[in-house]
Write an enzyme that holds these catalytic residues in place. Structure first.
Site, PDB file in Angstrom:
ATOM      1  N   ASN A 164       0.749  -1.160  -0.240  1.00 41.88           N
ATOM      2  CA  ASN A 164      -0.052  -0.039   0.025  1.00 41.88           C
ATOM      3  C   ASN A 164       0.841   1.396   0.200  1.00 41.88           C
ATOM      4  O   ASN A 164       0.355   2.082  -0.461  1.00 41.88           O
ATOM      5  CB  ASN A 164      -1.115   0.002   1.057  1.00 41.88           C
ATOM      6  N   CYS A 296      -3.032   1.574   6.758  1.00 37.53           N
ATOM      7  CA  CYS A 296      -3.206   0.657   7.918  1.00 37.53           C
ATOM      8  C   CYS A 296      -4.109   1.453   9.007  1.00 37.53           C
ATOM      9  O   CYS A 296      -4.830   0.935   9.765  1.00 37.53           O
ATOM     10  CB  CYS A 296      -1.967   0.064   8.525  1.00 37.53           C
TER      11      CYS A 296
HETATM   12  N1  LIG Z   1       0.768  -1.267  10.831  1.00 36.91           N
HETATM   13  C1  LIG Z   1       1.230  -0.898   9.687  1.00 36.91           C
HETATM   14  O1  LIG Z   1       2.308  -0.015   9.804  1.00 36.91           O
HETATM   15  C2  LIG Z   1       1.027  -1.173   8.209  1.00 36.91           C
HETATM   16  C3  LIG Z   1       1.464  -0.247   7.245  1.00 36.91           C
HETATM   17  C4  LIG Z   1       0.844  -0.875   5.909  1.00 36.91           C
HETATM   18  C5  LIG Z   1       0.115  -1.993   5.655  1.00 36.91           C
HETATM   19  N2  LIG Z   1      -0.142  -2.614   7.009  1.00 36.91           N
HETATM   20  C6  LIG Z   1      -1.248  -3.649   6.796  1.00 36.91           C
HETATM   21  O2  LIG Z   1      -0.965  -4.533   5.707  1.00 36.91           O
HETATM   22  C7  LIG Z   1      -2.017  -5.268   5.085  1.00 36.91           C
HETATM   23  C8  LIG Z   1      -1.873  -5.042   3.509  1.00 36.91           C
HETATM   24  O3  LIG Z   1      -0.738  -5.513   2.981  1.00 36.91           O
HETATM   25  P1  LIG Z   1      -0.398  -6.705   2.598  1.00 36.91           P
HETATM   26  O4  LIG Z   1      -1.877  -7.344   1.884  1.00 36.91           O
HETATM   27  O5  LIG Z   1       0.713  -6.598   1.401  1.00 36.91           O
HETATM   28  O6  LIG Z   1      -0.060  -7.850   3.401  1.00 36.91           O
HETATM   29  P2  LIG Z   1       0.278  -9.326   3.640  1.00 36.91           P
HETATM   30  O7  LIG Z   1       0.398  -9.714   4.856  1.00 36.91           O
HETATM   31  O8  LIG Z   1      -0.345  -9.860   2.278  1.00 36.91           O
HETATM   32  O9  LIG Z   1       1.873  -9.099   2.676  1.00 36.91           O
HETATM   33  C9  LIG Z   1       2.981  -8.422   3.154  1.00 36.91           C
HETATM   34  C10 LIG Z   1       4.160  -8.796   2.959  1.00 36.91           C
HETATM   35  O10 LIG Z   1       4.334 -10.124   3.340  1.00 36.91           O
HETATM   36  C11 LIG Z   1       4.797 -11.071   2.553  1.00 36.91           C
HETATM   37  N3  LIG Z   1       4.228 -12.305   2.848  1.00 36.91           N
HETATM   38  C12 LIG Z   1       3.116 -12.824   2.364  1.00 36.91           C
HETATM   39  N4  LIG Z   1       3.157 -14.184   3.012  1.00 36.91           N
HETATM   40  C13 LIG Z   1       4.460 -14.305   3.609  1.00 36.91           C
HETATM   41  C14 LIG Z   1       5.018 -15.537   4.373  1.00 36.91           C
HETATM   42  N5  LIG Z   1       4.428 -16.861   4.474  1.00 36.91           N
HETATM   43  N6  LIG Z   1       6.196 -15.246   4.703  1.00 36.91           N
HETATM   44  C15 LIG Z   1       6.945 -14.166   4.720  1.00 36.91           C
HETATM   45  N7  LIG Z   1       6.301 -13.122   4.005  1.00 36.91           N
HETATM   46  C16 LIG Z   1       5.141 -13.336   3.471  1.00 36.91           C
HETATM   47  C17 LIG Z   1       4.181 -10.501   1.246  1.00 36.91           C
HETATM   48  O11 LIG Z   1       4.952 -10.984   0.061  1.00 36.91           O
HETATM   49  C18 LIG Z   1       4.446  -8.836   1.508  1.00 36.91           C
HETATM   50  O12 LIG Z   1       5.847  -8.445   1.002  1.00 36.91           O
HETATM   51  C19 LIG Z   1      -3.148  -4.505   5.797  1.00 36.91           C
HETATM   52  O13 LIG Z   1      -3.702  -5.368   6.641  1.00 36.91           O
HETATM   53  C20 LIG Z   1      -2.599  -3.211   6.484  1.00 36.91           C
HETATM   54  O14 LIG Z   1      -3.254  -2.770   7.395  1.00 36.91           O
HETATM   55  C21 LIG Z   1       0.062  -2.332   8.082  1.00 36.91           C
HETATM   56  C1  LIG Z   2       0.374   4.774   2.286  1.00 39.49           C
HETATM   57  N1  LIG Z   2       1.151   5.794   3.134  1.00 39.49           N
HETATM   58  C2  LIG Z   2       0.125   6.887   3.152  1.00 39.49           C
HETATM   59  C3  LIG Z   2       2.426   5.660   3.184  1.00 39.49           C
HETATM   60  C4  LIG Z   2       0.595   5.201   4.436  1.00 39.49           C
HETATM   61  C5  LIG Z   2       1.003   3.827   4.997  1.00 39.49           C
HETATM   62  C6  LIG Z   2       0.502   3.857   6.410  1.00 39.49           C
HETATM   63  C7  LIG Z   2       0.188   2.671   6.892  1.00 39.49           C
HETATM   64  O1  LIG Z   2      -0.376   2.029   6.031  1.00 39.49           O
END
Ligand SMILES: NC(=O)c1ccc[n+]([C@@H]2O[C@H](COP(=O)([O-])OP(=O)(O)OC[C@H]3O[C@@H](n4cnc5c(N)ncnc54)[C@H](O)[C@@H]3O)[C@@H](O)[C@H]2O)c1
Ligand SMILES: C[N+](C)(C)CCCC=O
Length: 493
Positions: A164, A296
């Site tokens: 994202n 997030c």
């Molecule tokens: N708290 C925060 O700062 C923050 C920031 C951005 C996004 N997010 C969260 O991320 C989610 C969206 O992102 P997403 O769909 O990319 O998440 P995701 O968990 O599907 O993937 C995140 C990363 O993990 C990797 N991954 C997937 N399966 C794995 C495994 N078994 N072992 C190791 N790595 C693996 C993916 O390839 C990717 O690089 C949302 O829930 C969002 O809230 C949190």
């Molecule tokens: C996508 N932004 C704007 C970098 C915010 C990411 C923070 C958490 O998802």
């Protein structure tokens, strides 16, 4: 909206540039020889061909990062500071290429992508300053001893990033990890890898020694899991979904390595009846539209005093109805996420929620060829509905009314998550009281802002560990105590 506008924001009709891993200061073809396409969410065209790595590529990166780690840890904080600042400058000077790569895979608005890349430069410049303030402590045990602590790096740190805010989220971990003297292997999302790969080249050109920053691309189960399992990797920072975080936490527990988990959220935006409703409405619309809700910490669970609900929702809907896809907000970045948001619309309809505006994707015009979702506001929501409980990660605001302060706090905390919250009220004391009672890692009252300097992380299932802020640099260190005897000691036989 016209096709020309969509091209401007998303970059259709482009050649598919091929990207290798970045290992030991060089592009490295995947050992298995495979590449996977990434696509533009604006029109679903192929954007890039990205190396589809696995454990063999992680092995190569681990050799490079391990070989570089002693020399990097031995640099002075002043040297690391200078290099981090140079990386920040390189980002600023090469903004266009990074923005172009990020937009091609995410469809972000140009202004937003630029802001994210500038914030990436900020991370490096901020931790360039922080590293020069790092210090241990001395412990006074009396005249015969000199005892002190050192904050030593772990060695090789693995950083797994989501799609994202691809480079922005990765930088949040890379900058403090490098500042603390670790070498790094980044595994970006398989949907959005190009900007991180371009960034790694820039960082090397800016002077980061070979092997200090490596990028291995590929899917989570192949490349990501191999990274977390690798013996050389001594700490992992994961940003992504709760289910993946749970898998990674299991591996980290088995290996007994520390983990920072930055996971999802279902963050409340609490509006009391005495708030400035125009400002609160703008805040609610902004959080709904920002990155099309794929943030997030988006506060898209609107908890509003019943007496103000209709007035507030009227204002929010009026703002959102004027917004144009591709002009005011971008698309949903991945196809699975697009389908997931549409699934939430079905669930909301079945559960009896009322969509005041939106509630569908675009089926006509240029936006129909991309993954655009109309900004949506739901009323008649009950706390048990899926749209009220689960992270939607789309431009969808869900409204729940409350009567009285206690019910506002109960509803705000009625979630398994605890990443962020916002409170709007005309009574500052009440705003701060609410901030202290809400179970979340960051709470903004009346539009308070969070930046690189402010600690960020989750309560409850939103994760553990903190990023951003000066203290985050210590999350990438382990404490060693050194004690020196200054006087002859009596030996115990
Ligand atoms: N708290 C925060 O700062 C923050 C920031 C951005 C996004 N997010 C969260 O991320 C989610 C969206 O992102 P997403 O769909 O990319 O998440 P995701 O968990 O599907 O993937 C995140 C990363 O993990 C990797 N991954 C997937 N399966 C794995 C495994 N078994 N072992 C190791 N790595 C693996 C993916 O390839 C990717 O690089 C949302 O829930 C969002 O809230 C949190
Ligand atoms: C996508 N932004 C704007 C970098 C915010 C990411 C923070 C958490 O998802």
């Amino acid at each position: 909206m016209t096709n020309e506008t969509l091209d401007a924001v998303g970059g259709a009709s482009r050649g598919a540039e091929r990207f290798d891993h970045w290992i030991d200061g060089w592009g490295a073809a995947p050992v298995g020889g495979a590449y996977r396409p990434t696509t533009s969410p604006v029109d679903r065209s192929v954007s890039f061909e990205i190396a589809d790595g696995d454990g063999r590529d992680v092995d190569a990166a681990a050799v490079a990062a391990s070989s570089a780690r002693h020399a990097w840890a031995a640099t002075s904080t002043a040297e690391r500071s200078d290099l981090l600042r140079a990386v920040g400058t390189a980002v600023r000077e090469n903004l266009d290429g990074l923005v172009e790569a990020e937009i091609a895979e995410t469809g972000k608005l140009v202004a937003h992508a630029r802001a994210e890349m500038l914030s990436c430069a900020d991370y490096f410049e901020y931790y360039a300053a922080v590293v020069r303030t790092m210090h241990g402590e001395t412990i006074d045990q009396g005249p015969g001893q000199h005892t002190y602590t050192r904050h030593e790096p772990f060695g090789v740190v693995g950083i797994i990033a989501p799609w994202n805010g691809p480079l922005n989220q990765a930088s949040r971990g890379i900058a403090p990890a490098l500042a603390a003297g670790n070498t790094v292997i980044v595994k970006p999302s398989e949907f959005t890898s190009a900007a991180t790969l371009r960034f790694a080249r820039l960082a090397s050109a800016a002077g980061l020694p070979h092997g200090v920053l490596n990028v291995v691309t590929g899917t989570g189960p192949a490349a990501g899991a191999a990274l977390v399992r690798h013996d050389a990797v001594r700490k992992v920072t994961f940003t992504g979904s709760v289910p993946t975080g749970q898998v990674i936490a299991g591996i980290a527990a088995e290996r007994v390595i520390p983990l920072t988990l930055e996971l999802g959220g279902k963050s409340p935006l609490v509006v009391f009846g005495d708030a400035d409703l125009d400002r609160a409405a703008l805040a609610a619309a902004t959080t709904t539209l920002m990155n099309s809700g794929q943030v997030c910490s988006a506060t898209t669970r609107l908890i509003v005093e019943r007496s103000a609900q209709d007035a507030l929702l009227g204002r929010v809907s009026a703002i959102l109805e004027q917004k144009q896809p591709g002009v005011d907000f971008g698309p949903i970045i991945t196809e699975p996420q697009f389908e997931k948001v549409l699934g939430f619309f079905e669930s909301a309809a079945e559960a009896g929620a009322t969509a005041l505006t939106g509630g569908a994707c675009y089926r006509q015009g240029a936006a129909a060829s991309g993954r655009y979702i109309a900004p949506t506001v739901y009323k008649d929501v009950t706390p048990d509905m899926r749209i009220a409980r689960e992270e939607i990660f789309g431009p969808v605001l869900v409204s729940l009314p409350f009567d009285g302060f206690d019910e506002a706090i109960t509803l705000a905390n009625d979630t398994e998550y605890g990443l962020a919250a916002a409170v709007w009220t005309g009574d500052v004391a009440r705003g701060l009281r609410a901030a202290h009672l809400i179970e979340a890692g960051q709470v903004a009252v009346n539009g308070g802002v969070m930046t690189q300097e402010t600690p960020f992380g989750g309560y409850k299932r939103s994760g553990y560990g903190r990023e951003k802020g000066a203290a985050a640099v210590y999350e990438y260190t382990q404490v060693k105590t050194v004690s020196l005897g200054l006087a002859p000691q009596e030996l115990v036989s």
